[in-house]
Design a protein around this motif. Structure first.
Motif, PDB file in Angstrom:
ATOM      1  N   GLN A  31     -11.536  -7.472 -28.059  1.00 23.91           N
ATOM      2  CA  GLN A  31     -12.575  -6.550 -28.501  1.00 23.91           C
ATOM      3  C   GLN A  31     -13.930  -7.099 -28.069  1.00 23.91           C
ATOM      4  N   VAL A  32     -14.776  -6.189 -27.610  1.00 23.09           N
ATOM      5  CA  VAL A  32     -16.127  -6.543 -27.205  1.00 23.09           C
ATOM      6  C   VAL A  32     -17.087  -5.598 -27.914  1.00 23.09           C
ATOM      7  N   THR A  46     -12.008  -1.817 -27.709  1.00 22.98           N
ATOM      8  CA  THR A  46     -10.786  -2.581 -27.927  1.00 22.98           C
ATOM      9  C   THR A  46      -9.967  -2.485 -26.654  1.00 22.98           C
ATOM     10  N   LEU A  47      -9.597  -3.630 -26.110  1.00 25.50           N
ATOM     11  CA  LEU A  47      -8.867  -3.714 -24.839  1.00 25.50           C
ATOM     12  C   LEU A  47      -7.449  -4.189 -25.097  1.00 25.50           C
ATOM     13  N   GLN A  48      -6.502  -3.643 -24.343  1.00 22.71           N
ATOM     14  CA  GLN A  48      -5.107  -4.075 -24.488  1.00 22.71           C
ATOM     15  C   GLN A  48      -4.424  -4.022 -23.132  1.00 22.71           C
ATOM     16  N   LYS A  49      -3.646  -5.061 -22.857  1.00 24.80           N
ATOM     17  CA  LYS A  49      -2.856  -5.114 -21.621  1.00 24.80           C
ATOM     18  C   LYS A  49      -1.547  -5.816 -21.945  1.00 24.80           C
ATOM     19  N   SER A  50      -0.445  -5.080 -21.834  1.00 19.75           N
ATOM     20  CA  SER A  50       0.850  -5.707 -22.075  1.00 19.75           C
ATOM     21  C   SER A  50       1.160  -6.648 -20.911  1.00 19.75           C
ATOM     22  N   LEU A  60     -12.666   3.207 -27.322  1.00 22.43           N
ATOM     23  CA  LEU A  60     -14.093   3.016 -27.538  1.00 22.43           C
ATOM     24  C   LEU A  60     -14.484   3.638 -28.870  1.00 22.43           C
ATOM     25  N   HIS A  61     -15.265   2.926 -29.645  1.00 23.81           N
ATOM     26  CA  HIS A  61     -15.741   3.456 -30.919  1.00 23.81           C
ATOM     27  C   HIS A  61     -17.080   2.801 -31.256  1.00 23.81           C
TER      28      HIS A  61
END
Length: 107
Positions: A31-32, A46-50, A60-61
């Protein structure tokens, strides 16, 4: 723990904080928190990479208080259209993971 440190990355982007973790089940999750020039409210991505994925996914929020829906859509358009800005957000989170791994190996 999120470290609060503002870093002006470009004329339009200031990173307020970043974090990232890795586990076998979820892969990379980060998260940035950041601000964009001309926008009233800060954002969080919030970033996610399996482990098997080639691309990062994100949500994005607003960070904290909600703001203008039009500004949120404008921020999303900017992230979608500006690869360099998006990469700066991803790299900020990845740098925190590398930093934490280095600190863990020294302990």
């Amino acid at each position: 723990m999120v470290e609060k440190e503002k870093v002006k990355v470009s004329a339009m982007l200031t990173i307020m904080s970043a974090e990232m973790s890795f586990n076998r089940a979820d892969g990379y999750v980060g998260q940035v928190e950041f601000t964009l020039e001309g926008h009233k409210n800060p954002y969080a991505i919030t970033l996610q990479k399996s482990r098997k994925a080639k691309e990062w996914s994100y949500g994005l929020h607003f960070s904290g208080e909600p703001g203008s829906e039009d500004e949120l859509f404008a921020a999303e358009d900017l992230i979608e259209d500006n690869d360099e800005l998006y990469e700066q957000l991803v790299e900020a989170a990845k740098a925190k993971l590398s930093q934490r791994e280095e600190e863990d190996s020294e302990a």
